[in-house]
Design a protein around this motif. Structure first.
Motif, PDB file in Angstrom:
ATOM      1  N   ASN A  25      76.197  71.217  43.093  1.00  0.00           N
ATOM      2  CA  ASN A  25      74.766  70.978  43.256  1.00  0.00           C
ATOM      3  C   ASN A  25      74.423  69.590  42.694  1.00  0.00           C
ATOM      4  N   ILE A  26      73.203  69.172  42.885  1.00  0.00           N
ATOM      5  CA  ILE A  26      72.801  67.810  42.507  1.00  0.00           C
ATOM      6  C   ILE A  26      72.936  67.580  41.006  1.00  0.00           C
ATOM      7  N   TYR A  41      66.987  62.619  40.098  1.00  0.00           N
ATOM      8  CA  TYR A  41      67.316  63.806  40.880  1.00  0.00           C
ATOM      9  C   TYR A  41      66.802  63.655  42.316  1.00  0.00           C
ATOM     10  N   SER A  42      65.538  63.245  42.455  1.00  0.00           N
ATOM     11  CA  SER A  42      64.945  63.147  43.796  1.00  0.00           C
ATOM     12  C   SER A  42      65.606  62.048  44.632  1.00  0.00           C
ATOM     13  N   THR A  44      68.749  61.067  44.318  1.00  0.00           N
ATOM     14  CA  THR A  44      70.060  61.616  44.680  1.00  0.00           C
ATOM     15  C   THR A  44      69.918  62.599  45.833  1.00  0.00           C
ATOM     16  N   TYR A  45      68.885  63.428  45.795  1.00  0.00           N
ATOM     17  CA  TYR A  45      68.629  64.381  46.877  1.00  0.00           C
ATOM     18  C   TYR A  45      68.437  63.648  48.207  1.00  0.00           C
ATOM     19  N   ARG A  46      67.639  62.583  48.204  1.00  0.00           N
ATOM     20  CA  ARG A  46      67.405  61.811  49.436  1.00  0.00           C
ATOM     21  C   ARG A  46      68.698  61.186  49.947  1.00  0.00           C
ATOM     22  N   CYS A  59      76.403  70.784  53.648  1.00  0.00           N
ATOM     23  CA  CYS A  59      75.817  71.732  52.700  1.00  0.00           C
ATOM     24  C   CYS A  59      76.776  72.885  52.480  1.00  0.00           C
ATOM     25  N   ALA A  66      69.545  76.250  44.115  1.00  0.00           N
ATOM     26  CA  ALA A  66      69.996  74.881  44.398  1.00  0.00           C
ATOM     27  C   ALA A  66      70.930  74.821  45.600  1.00  0.00           C
ATOM     28  N   SER A  67      70.737  73.803  46.422  1.00  0.00           N
ATOM     29  CA  SER A  67      71.673  73.528  47.511  1.00  0.00           C
ATOM     30  C   SER A  67      72.907  72.855  46.926  1.00  0.00           C
TER      31      SER A  67
END
Length: 81
Positions: A25-26, A41-42, A44-46, A59, A66-67
């Motif tokens: 997960n992230i 975090y955001s 890294t998510y993008r 995925c 959490a993904s």
């Protein structure tokens, strides 16, 4: 692909995160990246969403809420080249 994308790709390849069961997960990804090269975090998510759309990561199985993400064959080939 950005430098941070490549940093994530390098981490996933070096840790052999190559199937849905090993997916990270992230938060786990951010823990492994050195502090000087770490993003929020955001952000890294993008980056991970963009890499997933390009086919470099996929995925994995959901970890709680959490993904998770793992490197695809295309991502491994890009890392090796």
């Amino acid at each position: 692909m950005t430098k941070f994308d490549y940093e994530i790709l390098m981490l996933l390849c070096n840790q052999n995160v190559d199937n849905p069961l090993k997916a990270m997960n992230i938060s786990q990804i951010l823990e492994e990246i050195p502090v000087v090269r770490r993003k929020s975090y955001s952000t890294t998510y993008r980056h991970l969403l963009s890499m997933a759309q390009q086919g470099y990561v996929r995925c994995g199985l959901i970890d709680g809420l959490a993904s998770t993400y793992y490197v695809s064959e295309l991502g491994r080939a890009c890392y090796k080249s």
